[in-house]
Design a protein around this motif. Structure first.
Motif, short mmCIF file in Angstrom:
data_model
loop_
_atom_site.label_atom_id
_atom_site.label_comp_id
_atom_site.label_asym_id
_atom_site.label_seq_id
_atom_site.Cartn_x
_atom_site.Cartn_y
_atom_site.Cartn_z
N MET A 50 -6.71 1.54 2.02
CA MET A 50 -6.04 2.07 0.84
C MET A 50 -6.67 3.38 0.39
SD MET A 50 -3.54 1.24 -1.42
CE MET A 50 -3.03 2.96 -1.48
N MET B 206 0.83 -1.20 0.00
CA MET B 206 0.00 0.00 0.00
C MET B 206 0.86 1.26 0.00
SD MET B 206 -3.50 -0.52 2.20
CE MET B 206 -3.07 -1.73 3.43
N ALA B 207 1.94 1.24 0.75
CA ALA B 207 2.84 2.40 0.79
C ALA B 207 3.47 2.62 -0.58
CB ALA B 207 3.91 2.20 1.85
N HIS C 280 -8.25 7.88 -7.06
CA HIS C 280 -8.58 6.49 -6.75
C HIS C 280 -10.09 6.37 -6.81
CE1 HIS C 280 -9.60 8.29 -2.88
NE2 HIS C 280 -10.31 7.21 -2.64
N ASN D 207 -3.07 6.52 -10.01
CA ASN D 207 -4.47 6.19 -9.77
C ASN D 207 -4.55 4.74 -9.27
OD1 ASN D 207 -7.24 6.41 -9.66
ND2 ASN D 207 -7.55 6.63 -11.86
N VAL D 208 -5.57 4.48 -8.47
CA VAL D 208 -5.77 3.13 -7.93
C VAL D 208 -7.24 2.79 -8.07
CG1 VAL D 208 -5.53 1.64 -5.92
CG2 VAL D 208 -3.93 3.53 -6.24
N ASN E 208 0.77 3.91 -3.01
CA ASN E 208 0.42 5.30 -2.74
C ASN E 208 1.49 6.26 -3.24
OD1 ASN E 208 -1.47 7.18 -1.65
ND2 ASN E 208 -0.06 7.52 0.05
N GLU E 209 2.74 5.83 -3.19
CA GLU E 209 3.83 6.70 -3.63
C GLU E 209 3.99 6.72 -5.14
OE1 GLU E 209 8.69 7.24 -3.11
OE2 GLU E 209 7.62 5.72 -1.93
N LEU F 240 -5.72 6.15 2.70
CA LEU F 240 -4.32 6.50 2.51
C LEU F 240 -4.16 7.42 1.31
CD1 LEU F 240 -1.48 5.82 3.68
CD2 LEU F 240 -1.35 3.97 1.99
N ARG F 241 -4.98 7.20 0.28
CA ARG F 241 -4.90 8.03 -0.92
C ARG F 241 -5.38 9.46 -0.66
NH1 ARG F 241 -1.79 6.63 -4.97
NH2 ARG F 241 -3.12 7.63 -6.52
N LYS F 242 -6.32 9.64 0.26
CA LYS F 242 -6.91 10.95 0.57
C LYS F 242 -7.47 11.56 -0.72
CE LYS F 242 -3.94 11.66 4.59
NZ LYS F 242 -2.90 12.51 5.24
N ARG G 297 -5.83 11.99 -3.56
CA ARG G 297 -5.19 11.53 -4.79
C ARG G 297 -6.13 10.58 -5.53
NH1 ARG G 297 0.46 9.10 -4.10
NH2 ARG G 297 0.50 9.58 -6.33
#
Length: 460
Positions: A245, A201-202, A254, A210-211, A205-206, A248-250, A252
């Motif tokens: 997940m 996940m880290a 996804h 897109n997820v 995210n980096e 974590l993206r906030k 960003r």
């Protein structure tokens, strides 16, 4: 062409060729109804309209409103001429490739009943992509992107986390080659979440722009069709991981992506379940499958689904007004500008600007054509030369190449529908999937209503 409709006590006119959307009072709506969708050269005069509507409205009011509508026509906000067909004839050229869907895993750790990919193996052998094939795919897109600088790579499956070390190495290679060749790579990964953990996940995210997170909604709905290899439900395994997940993206890019079937035609409850769980970017889409299968949607289901979309639009309005809003992919419609002309005419660009690569290195127009030998365009391990005849077929596949689309009011919103879905349902990329067409029309109507309702509240 003008499309007229009423929803939740609001009247609308959509001018197809200009994209103008007008909210109308009852009189103006009735006048346009009298004029018709395409009045052509013989538009009814004011006295004809007055005669038709005088039992319902005052003649002077009708004449005034008729004059206002004529001004809108003069200003090209209604009955605008179609200038796009000539443009379409000039846009059927072979284009640089801008995106690849890399099938890094033709295998999956779920066994979803409706899976178009035959539970991950695409009807073939379960296999993972090796690094060398991935590198050759990147070399292909760098070469075929010509002067285009920005390139999209979607890591796809099956389940790509089953081959995550190779994903990372391909991404590293692409970034390195991008620096050397003045290309900017953006990565997307689509996952069912089973193998998500803190480490991957880290990394995602980096490094991923897109997820896409796969979950169908309520536990009972998800677990009926999305089972593990052992046959148990997957919801309790994946929902906490996908939510983590997403958080974590906030802000960003996804979204959580679900599918609704005949089993859950009340899919707005699945959308709301996802929103209440904490997901803010949501897409729940209709299954596309053989009508004979028990979970498939048929034309008999359309009225019920229409009502569900309208219900969802109203609920979304109430939630946004209460400060509890979320985004629903199919209602996110830009009424001020919208997509560029090329996208309106050609859609996603599959087979021309967008390609898919299998673990064996085979090249296809998109992920949903994989396994259909007649659409194989080449192989990256055999030089990577593209079948230009197939590429040309897709380059010329615009809304005006489809007789049923030319006269459709929604053609610039769906761009003629998904070529793969058309092929799957009708055996022809130019023959639209009727159910998909009708549902797209309803979603556009709902999106326009939602935008108008929020604008009235000062929240548009």
């Amino acid at each position: 062409m003008v499309h007229l409709y009423t929803m939740h006590e609001k009247n609308f006119a959509l001018d197809v060729n200009s994209g103008a959307v007008l909210e109308l009072d009852g009189l103006s709506y009735d006048i346009l109804s009298a004029l018709g969708e395409e009045p052509g050269e013989k538009m009814p005069e004011a006295d004809e309209v007055i005669k038709k509507l005088c039992g319902k409205y005052d003649a002077a009011e009708i004449e005034t409103a008729y004059g206002e509508i004529q001004e809108l026509i003069k200003n090209e906000m209604l009955y605008t001429p179609d200038e796009y067909e000539d443009i379409a004839k000039k846009t059927g050229e072979l284009s640089p490739v801008k995106a690849l869907c890399l099938h890094v895993a033709h295998d999956c750790n779920l066994r979803c009943e409706y899976c178009f990919a035959s539970t991950g193996d695409f009807g073939g052998t379960r296999k993972l992509m090796d690094l060398e094939t991935g590198k050759k795919a990147i070399d292909l897109v760098i070469r075929e992107s010509k002067g285009r600088r920005n390139i999209e790579i979607d890591f796809f499956g099956g389940e790509p986390l089953m081959n995550f070390e190779t994903v990372k190495k391909i991404a590293e290679y692409a970034s390195e080659q991008g620096r050397l060749n003045d290309k900017n790579f953006r990565f997307t990964i689509t996952t069912n979440g089973v193998l998500l953990n803190d480490d991957n996940m880290a990394y995602i995210n980096e490094h991923m722009s897109n997820v896409v997170l796969s979950l169908d909604g309520r536990k009972e709905v998800n677990d009926r069709v999305r089972k593990t290899v052992s046959g148990t439900g997957s919801y309790d395994i994946i929902e906490p991981k996908l939510l983590k997940m997403a958080k974590l993206r906030k802000d960003r890019d996804h979204y959580v992506r679900g599918t609704f079937t005949k089993y859950n035609k009340d899919f707005s409850n699945d959308v709301l379940h996802l929103a209440d769980a904490g997901f803010e970017q949501i897409s729940v889409e209709p299954v596309v499958s053989d009508p004979s299968l028990p979970y498939s949607l048929t034309e008999d289901d359309l009225p019920e689904i229409y009502e569900e979309y309208e219900r969802l639009a109203k609920i979304m309005y109430d939630r946004i007004c209460a400060g509890e809003g979320f985004n629903f992919f199919h209602f996110m419609l830009d009424l001020t500008q919208g997509p560029c002309v090329i996208k309106r005419l050609h859609g996603c660009g599959s087979g021309n600007e967008y390609l898919a690569i299998t673990p064996e290195g085979d090249i296809y127009p998109c992920h949903q054509f994989v396994g259909h030998a007649e659409y194989k365009m080449g192989n990256v391990n055999e030089g990577g030369a593209l079948d230009l005849k197939i590429k040309k077929t897709f380059a010329e596949n615009n809304v005006y190449a489809k007789p049923e689309c030319k006269s459709c009011w929604a053609k610039f919103y769906c761009s003629g529908g998904c070529a793969a879905n058309n092929f799957q349902m009708n055996g022809d990329i130019k023959k639209p999937n009727r159910i998909a067409c009708e549902l797209e029309k309803k979603r556009v109507e709902c999106a326009i209503w939602l935008a108008a309702a929020l604008n009235d509240r000062g929240q548009g």
